[in-house]
Design an enzyme around this catalytic site. Structure first.
Site, PDB file in Angstrom:
ATOM      1  N   GLU A  96      27.771 -60.617  14.070  1.00  0.00           N
ATOM      2  CA  GLU A  96      28.549 -61.641  13.356  1.00  0.00           C
ATOM      3  C   GLU A  96      29.533 -62.192  14.368  1.00  0.00           C
ATOM      4  O   GLU A  96      30.529 -61.536  14.689  1.00  0.00           O
ATOM      5  CB  GLU A  96      29.315 -60.992  12.198  1.00  0.00           C
ATOM      6  CG  GLU A  96      28.451 -60.558  11.051  1.00  0.00           C
ATOM      7  CD  GLU A  96      28.086 -61.722  10.153  1.00  0.00           C
ATOM      8  OE1 GLU A  96      28.821 -62.726  10.109  1.00  0.00           O
ATOM      9  OE2 GLU A  96      27.043 -61.630   9.495  1.00  0.00           O
ATOM     10  N   LYS A 146      34.036 -48.014  15.590  1.00  0.00           N
ATOM     11  CA  LYS A 146      35.131 -48.288  16.526  1.00  0.00           C
ATOM     12  C   LYS A 146      35.905 -49.510  16.054  1.00  0.00           C
ATOM     13  O   LYS A 146      35.416 -50.638  16.121  1.00  0.00           O
ATOM     14  CB  LYS A 146      34.602 -48.565  17.942  1.00  0.00           C
ATOM     15  CG  LYS A 146      35.742 -48.581  18.948  1.00  0.00           C
ATOM     16  CD  LYS A 146      35.476 -49.394  20.183  1.00  0.00           C
ATOM     17  CE  LYS A 146      35.949 -50.805  20.117  1.00  0.00           C
ATOM     18  NZ  LYS A 146      37.392 -51.004  19.967  1.00  0.00           N
ATOM     19  N   GLU A 170      36.227 -71.674  19.916  1.00  0.00           N
ATOM     20  CA  GLU A 170      36.913 -71.056  18.784  1.00  0.00           C
ATOM     21  C   GLU A 170      38.356 -70.755  19.204  1.00  0.00           C
ATOM     22  O   GLU A 170      38.592 -69.993  20.141  1.00  0.00           O
ATOM     23  CB  GLU A 170      36.189 -69.754  18.417  1.00  0.00           C
ATOM     24  CG  GLU A 170      36.752 -69.088  17.203  1.00  0.00           C
ATOM     25  CD  GLU A 170      35.875 -67.931  16.733  1.00  0.00           C
ATOM     26  OE1 GLU A 170      35.424 -67.133  17.585  1.00  0.00           O
ATOM     27  OE2 GLU A 170      35.644 -67.815  15.514  1.00  0.00           O
ATOM     28  N   CYS A 194      36.784 -65.992  11.209  1.00  0.00           N
ATOM     29  CA  CYS A 194      35.632 -66.539  11.937  1.00  0.00           C
ATOM     30  C   CYS A 194      35.139 -67.850  11.330  1.00  0.00           C
ATOM     31  O   CYS A 194      34.638 -68.703  12.047  1.00  0.00           O
ATOM     32  CB  CYS A 194      34.513 -65.501  12.019  1.00  0.00           C
ATOM     33  SG  CYS A 194      34.044 -64.865  10.415  1.00  0.00           S
TER      34      CYS A 194
HETATM   35  P1  ADP Z   1      38.104 -60.686  19.356  1.00  0.00           P
HETATM   36  O1  ADP Z   1      38.429 -61.603  20.467  1.00  0.00           O
HETATM   37  O2  ADP Z   1      37.895 -61.334  18.045  1.00  0.00           O
HETATM   38  O3  ADP Z   1      38.908 -59.435  19.342  1.00  0.00           O
HETATM   39  P2  ADP Z   1      36.125 -59.233  20.734  1.00  0.00           P
HETATM   40  O4  ADP Z   1      34.696 -59.565  20.746  1.00  0.00           O
HETATM   41  O5  ADP Z   1      36.891 -59.265  21.994  1.00  0.00           O
HETATM   42  O6  ADP Z   1      36.666 -60.209  19.650  1.00  0.00           O
HETATM   43  O7  ADP Z   1      36.377 -57.808  20.086  1.00  0.00           O
HETATM   44  C1  ADP Z   1      35.740 -57.355  18.919  1.00  0.00           C
HETATM   45  C2  ADP Z   1      35.487 -55.875  19.036  1.00  0.00           C
HETATM   46  O8  ADP Z   1      34.595 -55.672  20.133  1.00  0.00           O
HETATM   47  C3  ADP Z   1      36.713 -55.023  19.329  1.00  0.00           C
HETATM   48  O9  ADP Z   1      36.599 -53.802  18.622  1.00  0.00           O
HETATM   49  C4  ADP Z   1      36.606 -54.785  20.817  1.00  0.00           C
HETATM   50  O10 ADP Z   1      37.243 -53.603  21.254  1.00  0.00           O
HETATM   51  C5  ADP Z   1      35.110 -54.668  20.986  1.00  0.00           C
HETATM   52  N1  ADP Z   1      34.629 -54.909  22.346  1.00  0.00           N
HETATM   53  C6  ADP Z   1      35.214 -55.632  23.329  1.00  0.00           C
HETATM   54  N2  ADP Z   1      34.472 -55.596  24.444  1.00  0.00           N
HETATM   55  C7  ADP Z   1      33.393 -54.838  24.183  1.00  0.00           C
HETATM   56  C8  ADP Z   1      32.243 -54.423  24.933  1.00  0.00           C
HETATM   57  N3  ADP Z   1      32.064 -54.779  26.180  1.00  0.00           N
HETATM   58  N4  ADP Z   1      31.319 -53.660  24.310  1.00  0.00           N
HETATM   59  C9  ADP Z   1      31.459 -53.302  23.025  1.00  0.00           C
HETATM   60  N5  ADP Z   1      32.530 -53.637  22.284  1.00  0.00           N
HETATM   61  C10 ADP Z   1      33.485 -54.397  22.837  1.00  0.00           C
END
Ligand code: ADP
Length: 504
Positions: free
Chosen positions: A277, A202, A408, A311
């Protein structure tokens, strides 16, 4: 403040062809299909707001189908029966196809994410191909051991023969962030495929285009149906459903610490194995004997590359008081030199941030810092008609307890603070919940190696920052994550050990 947007149109035929195709679909079991619900969402160029493509918005129903396809492929003869050598060749072919399409992939990444074309074209896209090449070689070198044992209760005349095998862990859910979409996908796909796993991937909802194009290239390379499935959509729907799905054996995630902690909870049901990560707040320590010809451009690159949406971005600089003023001046001059513009403009150093929300977030850290006494030496402005750009920014007088020093920011903002002795530098550097990376700038290499042992982080760079390669393990200490990607350890994430103990 405005920014002149020039060269915002792709020039490669292949890019135009990919964008011109109708709604982008999900890759499930080797077929491109609509989401079961028929729902879609759009992805935009963050510099211009132009809609680039309509994407399928997957949900839990699509997760069920994709996980079943991945399970079926995992057990299929086409994949489980493939020789290690054939698997290695397949990975190598994927690398070749990435390279053959590098211009298109780089343009797509710039349009979707905002990064400068040179970052993608000469950095991240070739580096993605290298991930596949590096792990292609591992496919034929996944070895077990034989173990002499001291067990002494076997029946008389019998011996014990023990060996181990390394087996692919099964179905992997890979979830990637928006900062370097293609590279983050490659860092998970390459070792998972080398190990013999199958994957449901995803990408981040903001930046899915290169992952979809990579899906096409993987099919063209000859990957059997269902080995890699791609679900576009939102974190709280597809991401959450994948991480909780009982048919998934392992989650490989790159993203925020906040979501990482949610995944730990979601994965509990069937105790999925996890590689996380997560975030960072990486310090750069500048000693009085640092070589400034290396340190100034190196630290500037460490924080401003990709607009600070990295990161390991070196967002906290601690400089010895004797060189502090010189460092602030040099860094500010370096920041002021960087050209902001559309990523496709060949002169652009920094494109927009990924979207308005992220630019607003960066701006809020800086304005809160200002309100609490921080001084902006250069930058500090949100720009562009859509307010998606943020100037490279150097800030001083930031206290350790301020939010902009602890959290961050994921933008081109660096705080510079003086220190008096090594102990103080280390106490500042280690005063963080994060422990992803750090850099140390000094001409005294023996003290550099000594100091590096006292920094709590997964990587310490000496006289450089943000140097990466598939051979170098990359992971976080403290709240920056679990496990390591890249290198031989990166492969381990996708393998489990079986001990076979036989009475013979
Ligand atoms: P960033 O702020 O760097 O985008 P996130 O952690 O919000 O980091 O997002 C990283 C990935 O995690 C994206 O693909 C996002 O769609 C996914 N993501 C966000 N929320 C969830 C969740 N509750 N469970 C699994 N994946 C998620």
């Amino acid at each position: 403040m405005t920014i002149a947007i020039r060269s915002s149109e792709p020039t490669k035929e292949a890019t135009l062809r990919f964008l011109a195709k109708t709604a982008k679909k999900l890759l499930i079991d080797g077929q491109w299909v609509d989401a079961a619900s028929g729902a879609t969402f759009t992805t935009c160029d963050p510099a211009t707001g132009k809609v680039l493509a309509e994407l399928s918005s997957a949900d839990a129903a699509d997760v069920d189908v994709a996980v079943s396809a991945a399970r079926k492929a995992f057990e299929s003869d086409a994949w489980r029966g493939m020789t290690p050598s054939a698997r290695g060749k397949l990975l190598w072919r994927i690398a070749d196809l990435i390279e053959a399409n590098v211009d298109e992939l780089a343009e797509l990444e710039t349009l979707d994410q905002g990064k400068s074309l040179k970052t993608g074209r000469f950095g991240e896209i070739p580096a993605s191909a290298e991930q596949f090449r590096y792990y292609a070689g591992f496919a034929t070198k996944i070895l077990g051991t034989t173990i002499p044992t001291s067990i002494g209760y076997q029946p008389a005349g019998k011996k014990i023969f023990v060996y181990t095998t390394r087996e692919p862990i099964g179905v992997v859910a890979a979830i990637t962030p928006w900062n370097s979409p293609m590279l983050m996908a490659a860092m998970k796909l390459a070792p998972a495929l080398a190990a013999g796993c199958t994957i449901v991937l995803k990408p981040a909802e903001e930046t899915s285009l290169t992952t979809l194009r990579l899906g096409e290239l993987m099919m063209e390379a000859g990957l059997p149906a269902g080995v890699v499935n791609i679900l576009t959509g939102f974190g709280e729907t597809v991401g959450a459903a994948l991480t909780a799905h009982p048919g998934v054996d392992k989650v490989a995630f790159t993203g925020s610490t906040e979501v990482g902690k949610m995944i730990v909870g979601a994965a509990r049901g069937n105790l999925k194995k996890l590689t996380l990560e997560l975030g960072g707040k990486s310090p750069a320590i500048v000693m009085p004997d640092a070589d400034f010809a290396l340190a100034i451009p190196g630290i500037a690159r460490g924080i401003f590359a990709n607009g600070g949406q990295v990161c390991v971005a070196g967002s906290r600089v601690y400089a010895h008081h004797s060189v502090y003023a010189r460092l602030v001046e040099g860094l500010a001059a370096e920041a002021a030199k960087l050209k902001l513009g559309h990523g496709l403009d060949p002169e652009t150093d920094l494109g927009p941030l990924v979207n308005r929300k992220q630019a607003d977030r960066v701006a809020s850290y800086v304005s809160e810092g200002r309100g609490n006494g921080a001084q902006v030496v250069t930058g500090g402005g949100q720009m562009g008609d859509l307010q998606t750009f943020y100037q490279p920014t150097v800030v001083i007088d930031v206290r350790q307890d301020m939010r902009m020093m602890r959290e961050e920011i994921f933008g081109p903002v660096v705080a510079v603070t003086p220190f008096h002795d090594v102990e103080e530098a280390l106490s500042f550097a280690n005063d963080s919940p994060y422990g992803l990376a750090a850099s140390l700038w000094t001409s005294d290499l023996s003290s550099a190696h000594r100091i590096s042992t006292q920094i709590r982080s997964g990587t310490v760079w000496i006289n450089c920052h943000s140097y990466f390669s598939p051979e170098l393990p990359k992971g976080g200490h403290k709240e920056s994550g679990w496990g390591y990607e890249n290198g031989a350890q990166g492969l381990e994430n996708y393998l489990e050990t079986k001990t076979v103990c036989a009475l013979v």
